[in-house]
Design an enzyme around this catalytic site. Structure first.
Site, PDB file in Angstrom:
ATOM      1  N   SER A 219       0.862  -1.186   0.000  1.00 49.73           N
ATOM      2  CA  SER A 219       0.000   0.000   0.000  1.00 49.73           C
ATOM      3  C   SER A 219       0.893   1.227   0.000  1.00 49.73           C
ATOM      4  CB  SER A 219      -0.909  -0.024   1.230  1.00 49.73           C
ATOM      5  OG  SER A 219      -1.901   0.973   1.119  1.00 49.73           O
ATOM      6  N   GLY A 268       4.489 -15.587  -3.017  1.00 50.47           N
ATOM      7  CA  GLY A 268       5.312 -16.626  -3.646  1.00 50.47           C
ATOM      8  C   GLY A 268       5.011 -18.032  -3.190  1.00 50.47           C
ATOM      9  N   THR A 269       3.951 -18.227  -2.401  1.00 54.46           N
ATOM     10  CA  THR A 269       3.648 -19.582  -1.916  1.00 54.46           C
ATOM     11  C   THR A 269       2.656 -20.320  -2.807  1.00 54.46           C
ATOM     12  OG1 THR A 269       1.800 -18.931  -0.489  1.00 54.46           O
ATOM     13  CG2 THR A 269       4.004 -18.829   0.485  1.00 54.46           C
ATOM     14  N   PHE A 270       1.901 -19.567  -3.624  1.00 60.65           N
ATOM     15  CA  PHE A 270       0.914 -20.202  -4.520  1.00 60.65           C
ATOM     16  C   PHE A 270       1.377 -20.161  -5.975  1.00 60.65           C
ATOM     17  CE2 PHE A 270      -3.062 -19.020  -1.759  1.00 60.65           C
ATOM     18  CZ  PHE A 270      -2.620 -19.891  -0.770  1.00 60.65           C
ATOM     19  N   GLY A 271       2.438 -19.429  -6.242  1.00 61.21           N
ATOM     20  CA  GLY A 271       2.894 -19.277  -7.611  1.00 61.21           C
ATOM     21  C   GLY A 271       3.796 -18.070  -7.670  1.00 61.21           C
ATOM     22  N   VAL A 272       4.402 -17.883  -8.821  1.00 59.50           N
ATOM     23  CA  VAL A 272       5.261 -16.712  -8.998  1.00 59.50           C
ATOM     24  C   VAL A 272       4.556 -15.775  -9.972  1.00 59.50           C
ATOM     25  CG1 VAL A 272       7.494 -15.889  -9.825  1.00 59.50           C
ATOM     26  CG2 VAL A 272       7.349 -18.014  -8.501  1.00 59.50           C
ATOM     27  N   ILE A 273       4.199 -14.609  -9.493  1.00 60.90           N
ATOM     28  CA  ILE A 273       3.518 -13.619 -10.326  1.00 60.90           C
ATOM     29  C   ILE A 273       4.510 -13.084 -11.348  1.00 60.90           C
ATOM     30  CG2 ILE A 273       2.411 -11.346 -10.310  1.00 60.90           C
ATOM     31  CD1 ILE A 273       1.500 -12.101  -7.371  1.00 60.90           C
ATOM     32  N   TYR A 455       0.980   3.068  11.845  1.00 60.94           N
ATOM     33  CA  TYR A 455       2.351   2.717  11.499  1.00 60.94           C
ATOM     34  C   TYR A 455       3.253   3.215  12.621  1.00 60.94           C
ATOM     35  CZ  TYR A 455       6.421   2.055   8.428  1.00 60.94           C
ATOM     36  OH  TYR A 455       7.602   1.637   7.854  1.00 60.94           O
TER      37      TYR A 455
END
Lengths: 536, 536
Positions: A219, A268-273, A455
């Site tokens: 964000s 990065g755990t379901f695929g590499v964008i 923050y």
């Protein structure tokens, strides 16, 4: 179309910045550290690279040769120089470890050049049981790019820097398809050449990548105007060991669950964008800066809530609490003594001249009615000038025996002040107990109709074991966040550091759903093991 | 807090409306049907309820007794009256079938009263291998609530009408937690008592429910101002055979994939949504209506694109194409001969007086610059008055030998006109070939920075086999939509009718991900079988 990489200074292996951009602390800040926080004056420089000993690469020869066949032999690197520069992210503990000569490295770093190569690398690694960590800008502050073997024979880091093109520009629809390895400034330069901008400016902008923005639900500082990165995404393409996921759809659709939302935040755990299609904006014709002063954080946050609810948000809206305002984020950044009383709100308005005028007039009226006093443009311009500076300042603080780190959360408006107090108190108590009373500053930088982010920036003297010192403080803060019902992370993502909080976040069955999705796309479990999804 | 149900007229088993609200067609419309579309003047009334023969309930006695133990014996109904009133949705084919005496019914209708009862019903049905179809308002136009056994011994419809409470109201955060069975007017009444509104007004508003809005990614007529329903959702709670899913999180979070987005649009196949926490708004203090005329659809849609991109959208923005403008949605609705040339744009602005003034002034300037001419408030007020009327008009058309149905899609701005033409031509060709040349009208009613929806209304003479007549036309339109790359549905959802298009929508691997999620939460596959997820 791509941008020459050499224009962006390469970050150092042991710091946020490149070293070229390092500036020593000014005397007033050193005095504050010494007098306010009891930091003894002592330089604490990092060890030299020559003193760092990395473990040997254990990439099986057969895998190496197969990977070389996919991307080319020169793009499968096992040398220490390359591996050290991919040895995890940039949290303060990461930097402290590396500054002391410790580094967790991959067995190889692979540089694919296109989607098909990424997919082939993943298939190869899945077949041979080799873990794969995707690596964009390497700016994770939650351990997200730490190359962990996770029980596999070896781990490969996949550096996506060569995926650096603007693939499609659709000016009629206002979308661009960008490759995942493009860094923030590169993407802006490619779009800027056509008169467009993405409007995504997180603090990591200089180094972080388009793929990383998507994979971590980044964000940016202008989220009030342009939205979070996940809001901007129209489509994405990801390579998995089982093929390509491309849940492309229209600007909006009722064709079932939104699978884009499974790739966003998947780290990065379901695929590499590999590609992201995003909403773009004409480079703003007009920009208006205005800072405001509010008597206190309560009045300032109530004003932000009004703006968000009315739909009259500026492009940037950032409210510092009393401590942060008082410290004025080091005076050279936000500037002006008028800006150090009460609570400082920075606003900017971007767009066409008419839009800026209409939005500013509506927002300014609301801010005045809510008790704000205009401080004019200067403090806002000054903030904007230094807006990527804070993590570079951390490099300088780590050099002089201080500890500095940030953490963040988000919650509903009704829960905002309880969360602010709980986290501030938890950090203060933990570090004070450890003998290093901290300065805890906070700001709201992302606002929504129903709530906002918080923050926190923490600075204190460095203890004898600073990694453990921060680990305790961070755990106290995380427990406070969970207890008060806020989210464990608003935009830093999960990685290693927040993984154990995921069950509190989505529930036991939610975690099982995450595991089921992972099994469907990554049956061997090679993708970024140890991150995001709690182990069974 | 809940609302007495008897104030909302119960819809008839064979029509959209209750019958009480039916109004016969006016003579000008009957003339148009006869002269324009060649519809022979013949009344085509539905059969009487006494002529409808339903299959016997085959709910095993053991299951019936177990269900009675959970919800009470009087809340497990197997009588024909109740089953007929839950015999699927309200598409034109659904109504045509029921009007002719055909009805697909469940073996029982069960009325749970709280989340825990829903969960226990699902566990019971999963254990016994009984299919379960969740039923809210019953307004699905894609077969979403058709009670299908899907290979199981029996099917139970779960009517959620008793889940009708406002559970929590958080005025500081601007959120309300509503139970799933609340119909649109009930939810508005409960919120209105506190000075709030949801701002969600789809055409199905009178009957459809909060849970249905979430389960189908509904989008209301005021989506430009208040967002789609999925945008409004902050949290939801769903019962599954494996427990509760409640991926609650802050207004925004980076804690992994957004699992709320798996429940949104899940259409009862991943769980039964029992509660939804939504963003609410103060009942608008001010409302401004203004209609505009544009020379043609291209100019009008370009103007909408400018509004969406600039961030200056009205609360409602609805642009009719030339045909729809010419027909003027039957003159009593939109009113005024000035509104029947070119293309009519209806806008409304809601909010505080200042917000309405600021937004109207900015939008009006953009609309004028884009070639629009103001028609004043009347046509917009008139549109608003009749805005839930169209499906009631369909009831009247089905009574007089006509066929009328709608379908919708969404696509990028660059693809909007190609999609408009492709769908219009496909419908026109198919129905003309079948000997019943249609009138095809279209409007844009939901706009986004990167694209918009297209909503088509088709009317023609009824052929000998009207269900098959429409099936062919609909298939031609769906093929055109897929070929042109638009989404198969913008807000009607998938159900049975769009299921075969899901692979085109999310890809083979996307479908596998959907199946994996389903297996995790519904291992026996009892939840709404046959809907949404393509079979293996």
């Amino acid at each position: 179309m791509s941008v020459p990489h050499d224009r962006i200074p390469t970050p150092a292996w042991n710091a946020w910045g490149s070293g070229e951009d390092a500036s020593p602390l000014d005397e007033s800040l050193r005095a504050l550290l010494e007098e306010g926080l009891g930091v003894p004056r002592r330089d604490t420089p990092p060890v030299d690279e020559s003193e760092v000993r990395l473990r040997e690469s254990e990439l099986p020869a057969e895998v190496r040769s197969e990977l070389a066949g996919i991307v080319g032999a020169s793009r499968v690197r096992t040398d220490d120089h390359t591996r050290l520069r991919h040895a995890g992210g940039k949290s303060t503990p990461d930097l402290l470890r590396r500054r002391s000569g410790e580094a967790e490295v991959a067995d190889a770093v692979v540089f694919p050049g296109e989607h098909a190569e990424v997919e082939n690398v993943l298939r190869c690694c899945s077949r041979h049981g080799i873990a794969v960590t995707a690596f964009g800008g390497g700016t994770s502050v939650v351990g997200g790019v730490e190359p962990l073997r996770g029980g596999f024979a070896a781990v490969v880091t996949l550096d996506l820097a060569r995926l650096d093109g603007l693939l499609r520009l659709d000016t009629e629809s206002g979308t661009a398809t960008l490759q995942a390895g493009l860094r923030g400034p590169e993407a802006e330069e490619l779009l800027g050449a056509h008169g467009y901008s993405l409007g995504h400016f997180p603090q990591s902008f200089e180094y972080a990548t388009i793929g990383g923005f998507a994979a971590t639900r980044s964000s940016g500082q202008a989220s009030a105007g342009y939205g979070r990165f996940d809001d901007m995404v129209v489509d994405l393409r990801a390579a998995t060991p089982r093929g390509t996921l491309g849940p492309g759809r229209a600007p909006a659709s009722a064709a079932g669950p939104d699978l884009r939302q499974l790739l966003l935040g998947s780290e990065g755990t379901f695929g590499v964008i590999t590609e992201v299609t995003v909403r773009i904006h004409p480079v703003p014709a007009e920009k208006h800066h205005e800072a405001w002063s509010f008597p206190d954080f309560g009045a300032g946050s109530a004003a932000l809530r009004e703006l968000a609810r009315t739909g009259a948000l500026p492009t940037v809206a950032r409210l510092s609490d009393e401590v942060e305002t008082g410290l004025n984020l080091s005076s050279e950044e936000v500037g002006g003594p008028a800006a150090s009383d009460g609570c400082l709100l920075v606003t900017t308005y971007e767009g066409s001249a008419e839009h800026v005028a209409a939005r500013h007039s509506e927002a300014a009226e609301l801010l005045r009615a809510a008790g704000g006093a205009s401080l004019g443009p200067e403090p806002a311009i000054s903030w904007e000038r230094g807006r990527f500076h804070a993590p570079h300042l951390r490099d300088a603080l780590l050099d002089v025996n201080a500890l500095a780190e940030t953490l963040e959360t988000a919650t509903s408006w009704a829960n905002l002040h309880a969360t602010h107090a709980a986290v501030r108190d938890a950090l203060t108590e933990s570090l004070t107990e450890q003998g290093t009373p901290p300065l805890v500053m906070c700001h709201v930088s992302h606002v929504y109709p129903t709530g906002a982010s918080l923050y926190f920036t923490v600075a204190c003297a460095r203890g004898r074991e600073p990694v453990e010192q921060w680990r305790r403080a961070k755990r106290a803060a995380a427990e406070a966040i969970a207890a008060v019902g806020a989210t464990i992370t608003h935009h830093h993502a999960v990685g290693l550091d927040h993984r154990e909080w995921m069950t509190a976040e989505v529930g036991d069955l939610g975690v099982e759903v995450l595991r089921a999705v992972k099994s469907a796309v990554d049956p061997e479990g090679v993708l970024n093991p140890g991150k995001l999804v709690p182990p069974e």
